[in-house]
Design a protein around this motif. Structure first.
Motif, PDB file in Angstrom:
ATOM      1  N   THR A   1       3.259  -8.781  11.963  1.00 54.32           N
ATOM      2  CA  THR A   1       2.065  -8.398  11.218  1.00 54.32           C
ATOM      3  C   THR A   1       0.929  -8.291  12.220  1.00 54.32           C
ATOM      4  O   THR A   1       1.002  -8.845  13.320  1.00 54.32           O
ATOM      5  CB  THR A   1       1.705  -9.418  10.129  1.00 54.32           C
TER       6      THR A   1
ATOM      7  N   THR B   1      -3.501  -7.954  12.876  1.00 54.93           N
ATOM      8  CA  THR B   1      -4.866  -8.080  12.403  1.00 54.93           C
ATOM      9  C   THR B   1      -5.682  -7.082  13.211  1.00 54.93           C
ATOM     10  O   THR B   1      -5.110  -6.298  13.975  1.00 54.93           O
ATOM     11  CB  THR B   1      -5.381  -9.530  12.528  1.00 54.93           C
TER      12      THR B   1
ATOM     13  N   PRO C   1     -11.612  -8.361  10.386  1.00 53.79           N
ATOM     14  CA  PRO C   1     -10.673  -9.463  10.562  1.00 53.79           C
ATOM     15  C   PRO C   1     -11.296 -10.766  10.048  1.00 53.79           C
ATOM     16  O   PRO C   1     -12.476 -11.013  10.289  1.00 53.79           O
ATOM     17  CB  PRO C   1     -10.448  -9.514  12.078  1.00 53.79           C
TER      18      PRO C   1
ATOM     19  N   ALA D   1      -4.523 -12.276   3.491  1.00 57.09           N
ATOM     20  CA  ALA D   1      -4.701 -13.441   4.364  1.00 57.09           C
ATOM     21  C   ALA D   1      -3.652 -14.478   3.993  1.00 57.09           C
ATOM     22  O   ALA D   1      -3.946 -15.505   3.387  1.00 57.09           O
ATOM     23  CB  ALA D   1      -6.102 -14.016   4.231  1.00 57.09           C
TER      24      ALA D   1
ATOM     25  N   SER E   1      -4.442 -14.075  -0.478  1.00 56.30           N
ATOM     26  CA  SER E   1      -4.774 -12.671  -0.732  1.00 56.30           C
ATOM     27  C   SER E   1      -5.436 -12.511  -2.094  1.00 56.30           C
ATOM     28  O   SER E   1      -5.333 -13.388  -2.948  1.00 56.30           O
ATOM     29  CB  SER E   1      -3.509 -11.828  -0.651  1.00 56.30           C
TER      30      SER E   1
ATOM     31  N   LEU F   1      -1.076  -5.215   7.872  1.00 54.10           N
ATOM     32  CA  LEU F   1      -2.180  -6.085   8.264  1.00 54.10           C
ATOM     33  C   LEU F   1      -2.132  -7.421   7.552  1.00 54.10           C
ATOM     34  O   LEU F   1      -1.642  -7.536   6.430  1.00 54.10           O
ATOM     35  CB  LEU F   1      -3.519  -5.394   7.972  1.00 54.10           C
ATOM     36  N   ASP F   2      -2.670  -8.424   8.207  1.00 59.77           N
ATOM     37  CA  ASP F   2      -2.867  -9.739   7.608  1.00 59.77           C
ATOM     38  C   ASP F   2      -4.113 -10.320   8.263  1.00 59.77           C
ATOM     39  O   ASP F   2      -4.432  -9.990   9.407  1.00 59.77           O
ATOM     40  CB  ASP F   2      -1.655 -10.646   7.840  1.00 59.77           C
ATOM     41  N   GLY F   3      -4.818 -11.178   7.533  1.00 57.27           N
ATOM     42  CA  GLY F   3      -6.063 -11.706   8.068  1.00 57.27           C
ATOM     43  C   GLY F   3      -7.127 -10.627   8.120  1.00 57.27           C
ATOM     44  O   GLY F   3      -7.934 -10.570   9.042  1.00 57.27           O
ATOM     45  N   VAL F   4      -7.122  -9.743   7.094  1.00 56.89           N
ATOM     46  CA  VAL F   4      -8.068  -8.616   7.074  1.00 56.89           C
ATOM     47  C   VAL F   4      -8.661  -8.458   5.674  1.00 56.89           C
ATOM     48  O   VAL F   4      -7.949  -8.491   4.675  1.00 56.89           O
ATOM     49  CB  VAL F   4      -7.381  -7.289   7.492  1.00 56.89           C
TER      50      VAL F   4
ATOM     51  N   ARG G   1      -5.366  -2.421  16.278  1.00 53.80           N
ATOM     52  CA  ARG G   1      -4.561  -3.500  15.701  1.00 53.80           C
ATOM     53  C   ARG G   1      -4.029  -4.389  16.814  1.00 53.80           C
ATOM     54  O   ARG G   1      -3.644  -3.893  17.870  1.00 53.80           O
ATOM     55  CB  ARG G   1      -3.377  -2.934  14.915  1.00 53.80           C
TER      56      ARG G   1
ATOM     57  N   ARG H   1      -0.530 -10.349  15.140  1.00 56.80           N
ATOM     58  CA  ARG H   1      -0.977 -11.657  14.650  1.00 56.80           C
ATOM     59  C   ARG H   1       0.149 -12.643  14.924  1.00 56.80           C
ATOM     60  O   ARG H   1       1.249 -12.519  14.377  1.00 56.80           O
ATOM     61  CB  ARG H   1      -1.285 -11.570  13.167  1.00 56.80           C
TER      62      ARG H   1
END
Length: 197
Positions: A3, A5, A27, A57, A61, A86-89, A124, A127
């Motif tokens: 993944t 961020t 982020p 996140a 989420s 994406l994660d943490g976005v 990007r 993560r």
């Protein structure tokens, strides 16, 4: 599957049938940080009709249509974030209504296009799950351990000196590297290091 961020926040603005859509992809560490950013966006755009958002996140989420018809804003933003792995976005789109109704399909396209346009310029970064390791060592081993930390690019979160003969170091490193770090630190200190998660 990795993944990602974002390396830095990005923004883009689109005008669609007289409405302004200002998209932000930012982020964030967690939901609390995202809610703080959303409050700041609302304060920065007090005349905006809607501030719709989606957050990826981990287990924190969420999404909001912020008064738009259900499913026409938050869900499309969320799907674009997912499509980019994406994660943490936080994805947020500020809308200034221009007087022309777009209909449900038009709104979905507008919110999708706005956040996708912002992400076109995003860098990007992978993560990587982080972990902490507490290391308790004697003063005699401190210089050796600190040299190892520099070589391995391990982050020192905190350090403290005990009243006796010890040093306590809290390290942050990729979760996948913890077992190897434990072995290396035991070898380096000839088994004298006390290690805790």
């Amino acid at each position: 599957m990795p993944t990602f961020t974002l390396a830095a926040p990005v923004a883009a603005e689109l005008e669609i049938r007289k409405s302004r859509f200002i998209a932000h992809a930012i982020p964030v560490a967690d939901r609390e940080a995202a809610m703080t950013l959303l409050r700041a966006l609302r304060e920065a755009h007090p005349a905006a009709t809607h501030v719709c958002w989606a957050l990826l996140a981990g287990g924190q989420s969420g999404m909001s249509d912020d008064g738009e018809p259900s499913g026409t804003a938050g869900r499309p933003i969320l799907e674009v974030l997912r499509h980019h792995d994406l994660d943490g976005v936080l994805g947020a789109v500020v809308r200034y209504f221009g007087g022309v109704k777009l209909g449900a399909g038009g709104l979905m396209r507008a919110y999708t296009d706005a956040i996708a346009t912002a992400l076109l310029q995003a860098e990007r970064v992978e993560r990587i799950a982080q972990a902490r390791l507490v290391v308790e060592i004697g003063y005699a081993d401190e210089a050796r351990v600190r040299r190892w930390m520099e070589q391995q690019q391990v982050t020192l979160v905190e350090s403290g000196y005990g009243t006796g003969t010890g040093v306590r170091l809290v390290l942050q490193l990729p979760a996948s590297a913890v077992d190897a770090a434990r072995d290396a630190l035991r070898d380096l200190t000839q088994g004298r290091a006390a290690l805790h998660a």
